[in-house]
Structure formats: structure tokens, C-alpha cells
Write an enzyme that holds these catalytic residues in place. Structure first.
Site, PDB file in Angstrom:
ATOM      1  N   THR A 115      -6.923  -4.824   0.626  1.00 14.62           N
ATOM      2  CA  THR A 115      -5.704  -5.103   1.400  1.00 14.62           C
ATOM      3  C   THR A 115      -5.854  -6.339   2.283  1.00 14.62           C
ATOM      4  O   THR A 115      -4.945  -7.169   2.365  1.00 14.62           O
ATOM      5  CB  THR A 115      -5.330  -3.884   2.277  1.00 14.62           C
ATOM      6  OG1 THR A 115      -5.094  -2.762   1.437  1.00 14.62           O
ATOM      7  CG2 THR A 115      -4.084  -4.161   3.095  1.00 14.62           C
TER       8      THR A 115
ATOM      9  N   ASP B 279       0.846  -1.208   0.000  1.00 11.01           N
ATOM     10  CA  ASP B 279       0.000   0.000   0.000  1.00 11.01           C
ATOM     11  C   ASP B 279       0.877   1.251   0.000  1.00 11.01           C
ATOM     12  O   ASP B 279       0.641   2.198  -0.763  1.00 11.01           O
ATOM     13  CB  ASP B 279      -0.882   0.056   1.263  1.00 11.01           C
ATOM     14  CG  ASP B 279      -1.932  -1.027   1.336  1.00 11.01           C
ATOM     15  OD1 ASP B 279      -3.079  -0.763   0.953  1.00 11.01           O
ATOM     16  OD2 ASP B 279      -1.611  -2.139   1.784  1.00 11.01           O
TER      17      ASP B 279
END
Length: 308
Positions: free
Chosen positions: A122, A51
Site C-alpha cells: 500500500t 484497499d
């Protein structure tokens, strides 16, 4: 249609290459074996090294090429010097060959807001559900999502060692959406896609009200919209706060460009001005076809519980 040497088409062509680069970063972090997971607000709200690196790559690459853009990304990052290796400065030539819809031909850089989710899905990424993962770059003008890029880093990852990993889907309103084969769920079938990791009673009650033939629980807003445009699901139903503007901006464009519709649970269109609140507080309802059927089945009690 105007020449492609417009700000918008140059930005989309850059975003395509930048999203591909981010997808490579996402794959590389998995290959290196250290995800660097941290919890942001709770056990289902995670951030990984992928990320962080992907957002640095996307935001820095865009800002260097288009310094007057407003760029809003999911991850809060320190304003540190970015490694040159993370910068992508190429543009996808095939996009530059496409005409710009005339209503967008005079747009200036400073008129555009870019919403970035460097790694949508995620939690699924950390659990090895790699086909749920997308990189999202959405472009908005006057509060409306008008162009978007979705990279799927692990598209084809179960197709064997010789398969080409990853693909990039892109679209511009008034031009179309590209990089996939449009399919529809067979007529009369009601297949709902909804959240895998952020469910609650409102979500399950709203899904049940659709009288579904099947329910798919998967990660990532980008992934769910891809299910709609590839005929795996009829409607994306998420009757809860939780999803943010960077989750919906790019996918909404792809869906709208092929005749679909995305709103909140009340039927309101989403706004993407730079000062808008980030949370989609009244959830998401999206379909490729038959939007009114699904919208009409949302219970009033659920609408009353979700304030836009």
C-alpha cells in the site's frame, strides 16, 4: 489426481477471477485520482480506498460462492451491504480443466481458511511505485498454505501505452505454479530482496550477514516472492515482525510449488490455522534455491531477538 470439480479447484478458479477484479479496482482508484488515504497505526501503515474496495470485492465474492469458508482479510471493514458492481461470480475455466491433487480431492469448504491481502504494498501504491503492488489470496488446509493466487495490477505498466496491464499467477501444491516464466539467479550470485519501508537494525544486520552481492529494497511480500521466482533475487530476508499471514500465504504456495522454501528466521514453517496469530513475529526467510546457505548465515543474536 482427481476431477477438477472439487471444492479446492473451484475455489482457486473463483479466486483467480476475483483477484483479477480486485486488480481492476486497484487501477480504477488510481485513475480516478482520489486514493482516500488513512493511517492505520503509523505513517508507514496505510490504507486507501483501493484497499477497502478490493477487500469488500474479494471477501463478498468468495463468501457468496463459498459460504462455509473462513475468510480472514487484512482490512477491518464495516459489515455494510456491498455494491453488486463489486461482486465477481465467474471462474477461470483454464483452472477447472486442471486435475486436483488427490490429497486435496475430498476437502470440504468448511475445512479451508482463505487469507486475503487486497493490496499488498500500500505505501508504494500511494507513492506511485506501482510495480510493487499485488493482490493476494491464499488458501490453507490444516494450517498449511496449499493454494494461492497473486494478481499484479500494474504488471507491464512501463511497457508503453499498447501493453496489456496486469497478470495473475496461481499455484496449487502438488500441481505446480502458473502464469510466469521460472528463472534463477546465476549460480554463485547472492542477491537479497528485503523491505523498503519497514527496515530496522535487525533487518539490516541480517541482510549484511548474508554477504550479498546486491540488495534490492522493494515493497510488498508478494512482489518479493515474484522476484525470487523470476530470477531477480536469490533470497527474501526480513528479520523483523511486521509481515502478516495474509502477506505470506499465497506467495508461499507459489514458491513451494516450484521447489522453493519459506520459513521464519528460525527455520520454522508458518502456520495458517484460522486461530493462529496474524503477525509473523519471527520474520521471514525465503529462497528459490540454496535455502540452507542463507539459513546458516542468520546470526544467533538475531534469532534470539525474534521470538516465534
Amino acid at each position: 489426481m482427481a476431477s477438477s470439480n472439487t471444492v479446492l479447484m473451484r475455489l482457486v478458479a473463483s479466486a483467480y477471477s476475483i483477484a483479477q477484479k480486485a486488480g481492476m479496482i486497484v487501477r480504477r482508484v488510481i485513475a480516478e485520482g482520489d486514493l482516500g488515504i488513512v493511517e492505520k497505526t503509523c505513517a508507514t501503515d496505510l490504507q486507501t480506498k483501493a484497499d477497502r474496495l478490493a477487500q469488500m470485492s474479494i471477501c463478498s465474492s468468495l463468501a457468496r460462492k463459498f459460504p462455509k469458508l473462513t475468510i480472514i482479510g487484512e482490512e477491518d471493514l464495516p459489515s455494510e451491504e456491498v455494491d453488486q458492481e463489486l461482486i465477481e461470480d465467474s471462474q477461470w475455466e483454464e483452472i477447472l480443466k486442471q486435475p486436483c491433487p488427490s490429497q486435496y480431492s475430498a476437502i470440504k469448504e468448511e475445512d479451508l481458511v482463505v487469507w486475503v491481502d487486497p493490496l499488498d504494498g500500500t505505501k508504494e501504491y500511494t507513492e506511485g511505485l506501482l510495480d510493487n503492488v499485488t493482490v493476494l489470496i491464499g488458501i490453507a488446509y490444516e494450517g498449511k498454505a496449499i493454494a494461492g493466487v497473486i494478481n499484479q495490477p500494474y504488471y507491464n505498466y512501463e511497457a508503453g501505452p499498447d501493453a496489456v496491464l496486469g497478470r495473475t499467477i496461481w499455484g496449487v501444491l502438488g500441481l505446480g505454479a502458473f502464469g510466469f516464466q521460472l528463472k534463477e539467479v546465476p549460480a554463485g550470485k547472492h542477491i537479497i530482496t528485503t523491505t523498503r519501508s519497514h527496515s530496522n537494525k535487525l533487518v539490516t544486520d541480517c541482510v549484511a550477514a548474508m554477504n550479498p552481492d546486491a540488495v534490492l529494497r522493494v515493497g510488498g511480500a508478494g512482489n518479493k516472492i515474484i522476484q525470487l521466482i523470476e530470477g531477480k533475487a536469490s533470497a527474501y530476508v526480513f528479520a523483523s515482525p511486521g509481515c502478516k499471514k495474509w502477506d505470506t500465504c499465497a506467495p508461499e504456495v507459489i514458491l513451494h510449488a516450484v521447489g522453493g522454501k519459506l520459513t521464519d528466521i528460525h527455520g520454522n514453517v508458518l502456520q495458517y490455522h484460522k486461530d493462529v496469530k496474524h503477525m509473523n513475529s519471527a520474520g521471514v526467510l525465503a529462497t528459490l534455491r540454496n535455502y540452507d546457505y542463507y539459513a546458516s548465515r542468520v546470526p544467533e543474536s538475531i534469532k534470539n531477538a525474534l521470538v516465534p
